[in-house]
Design a protein around this motif. Structure first.
Motif, mmCIF file in Angstrom:
data_model
loop_
_atom_site.group_PDB
_atom_site.id
_atom_site.type_symbol
_atom_site.label_atom_id
_atom_site.label_comp_id
_atom_site.label_asym_id
_atom_site.label_seq_id
_atom_site.Cartn_x
_atom_site.Cartn_y
_atom_site.Cartn_z
ATOM 1 N N CYS A 185 8.301 -3.973 -7.504
ATOM 2 C CA CYS A 185 7.033 -3.244 -7.599
ATOM 3 C C CYS A 185 6.683 -2.921 -9.045
ATOM 4 N N CYS B 236 6.624 3.563 -5.100
ATOM 5 C CA CYS B 236 7.868 2.791 -5.110
ATOM 6 C C CYS B 236 8.195 2.401 -6.548
ATOM 7 N N CYS C 111 10.895 0.300 -7.251
ATOM 8 C CA CYS C 111 11.821 -0.836 -7.293
ATOM 9 C C CYS C 111 11.364 -1.825 -8.376
ATOM 10 N N MET D 79 13.366 -2.869 -1.232
ATOM 11 C CA MET D 79 12.064 -2.734 -1.843
ATOM 12 C C MET D 79 11.007 -2.980 -0.847
ATOM 13 N N GLN D 80 10.406 -1.988 -0.402
ATOM 14 C CA GLN D 80 9.461 -2.162 0.671
ATOM 15 C C GLN D 80 8.885 -0.806 0.956
ATOM 16 N N PRO D 81 7.725 -0.546 0.467
ATOM 17 C CA PRO D 81 7.181 0.799 0.589
ATOM 18 C C PRO D 81 6.654 1.169 1.962
ATOM 19 N N ARG E 295 2.071 -9.744 -0.968
ATOM 20 C CA ARG E 295 1.246 -8.867 -1.801
ATOM 21 C C ARG E 295 -0.052 -9.613 -2.092
HETATM 22 ZN ZN LIG Z 1 8.955 -1.537 -4.283
#
Ligand SMILES: [Zn+2]
Ligand SMILES: [Zn+2]
Length: 163
Positions: free
Chosen positions: A50, A45, A47, A1-3, A85
């Motif tokens: 997110c 994203c 995930c 998870m990491q755009p 974030r």
């Molecule tokens: Zn994400």
């Protein structure tokens, strides 16, 4: 998870901005100016992290940290070992996602496009974690798509999505 790497292809259309972009949160306490290199395309994203953070669909665009000026108080949440974030502590508007750099400021911000009027017409660049997308948000178009397995195979530092 990491755009961050959702659209970091070598042929990225990242280019110097012709003019500064200005955006702000819902209450106006935080303003963000982008004057310099950014990619005027949006990454999505799906995930679980997110989805929880955004309420459903996470959208962002990349901007060099050197191009970004932030005014106003910001709260940061360290959502994983490698990322944080940011949001407005007054109205809760989400502001950006960034990788945490060892002993320094981030090099790139993944800014929320909804803060900027100019981003309303930007195209979708890519979509990751497509196999986890909520049924109500299928995204049309021929942009690049990656499943969770495909994305995590290419980004080994990602610890895996929430289940
Ligand atoms: Zn994400
Ligand atoms: Zn605010």
């Amino acid at each position: 998870m990491q755009p961050t790497t959702a659209g970091s292809d070598p042929a990225s259309s990242t280019s110097p901005a012709a003019s500064a972009l200005t955006g702000h949160c819902l209450c106006g306490a935080v303003t963000i100016t982008v004057e310099g290199r950014h990619d005027p395309r949006v990454g999505a994203c799906h995930c679980r992290m997110c989805q929880r953070w955004s309420g459903g669909l996470f959208l962002c665009f990349e901007a060099d940290a050197s191009a970004v000026t932030v005014r106003g108080e910001v709260t940061r949440y360290r959502s994983s070992a490698f990322a944080e974030r940011a949001f407005c502590p007054r109205c809760g508007s989400h502001l950006w996602f960034n990788d945490v750099e060892e002993g320094g400021e981030p090099r790139t911000y993944e800014l929320m496009p909804g803060l900027f009027d100019a981003a309303r017409d930007w195209p979708l660049r890519s979509e990751i974690y497509v196999d986890r997308a909520m049924a109500c948000v299928p995204l049309a178009g021929d942009h690049r798509r990656k499943t969770r397995a495909e994305y995590e195979a290419e980004n080994r530092f990602v610890e895996g999505d929430l289940t």
